[in-house]
Design an enzyme around this catalytic site. Structure first.
Site, PDB file in Angstrom:
ATOM      1  CG  HIS A 131      -1.941  -1.114   1.166  1.00  0.00           C
ATOM      2  ND1 HIS A 131      -2.924  -1.229   0.212  1.00  0.00           N
ATOM      3  CD2 HIS A 131      -2.051  -2.206   1.970  1.00  0.00           C
ATOM      4  CE1 HIS A 131      -3.616  -2.335   0.437  1.00  0.00           C
ATOM      5  NE2 HIS A 131      -3.106  -2.946   1.488  1.00  0.00           N
TER       6      HIS A 131
ATOM      7  CG  HIS B 282      -6.490  -4.364   6.959  1.00  0.00           C
ATOM      8  ND1 HIS B 282      -6.432  -5.244   5.897  1.00  0.00           N
ATOM      9  CD2 HIS B 282      -7.755  -3.880   6.968  1.00  0.00           C
ATOM     10  CE1 HIS B 282      -7.619  -5.287   5.304  1.00  0.00           C
ATOM     11  NE2 HIS B 282      -8.434  -4.463   5.941  1.00  0.00           N
TER      12      HIS B 282
END
Length: 142
Positions: A31, A132
């Site tokens: 990410h 996450h």
């Protein structure tokens, strides 16, 4: 008995910390990309071998945060606020959302359409580390 309990708690804390560090490294791989552009989804996802967990199936969506870890990590502290079970960034980030074009494809044949956005982000934190990416958040300011 107290020494055994203390040793057991120390061992548990060490395992939890190592697990969070491993998830943080995976979070970075999946990410974080400060130079990401909307037309680089195929190349970056392919080179980082980003797939659905424990498979070679292409992910439906993967979001990249166009920032450094030095800017994202503080969301788990002073730069974030509670958002249900997650933490929401106080400030918006430039992100690139990569959406799978060829459904049911398998790595390395994943093809994505990228879209650049500026949004607040919601992440899960463990031991002060982002582990996450959950979603981007559209906020309406007066």
């Amino acid at each position: 008995m107290r020494i055994q309990l203390a040793c057991l708690l120390l061992l548990f804390a060490t395992v939890v910390s190592q697990d969070a560090n491993a998830r943080y490294k995976k979070f970075i791989k999946q990410h974080i990309n400060g130079r990401m552009s909307a037309n680089q989804c195929d190349a970056v996802i392919g080179s980082r071998h980003i797939t659905k967990t424990d498979s070679n199936e292409c992910k439906e969506t993967n979001t990249f945060i166009r920032a450094t870890t030095k800017l994202v990590k503080p969301i788990c502290g002073r730069a974030g606020e509670p958002y249900g079970q997650l933490t929401k960034s106080l400030l918006p980030f430039d992100i690139v959302v990569c959406t799978l074009k060829n459904q049911q494809a398998r790595y390395p044949n994943c093809q994505y359409r990228g879209q650049a956005r500026t949004r607040q982000i919601a992440i899960r934190c463990e031991n002060g580390l982002p582990v996450h990416y959950e979603r981007d958040i559209v906020s309406f300011e007066n």
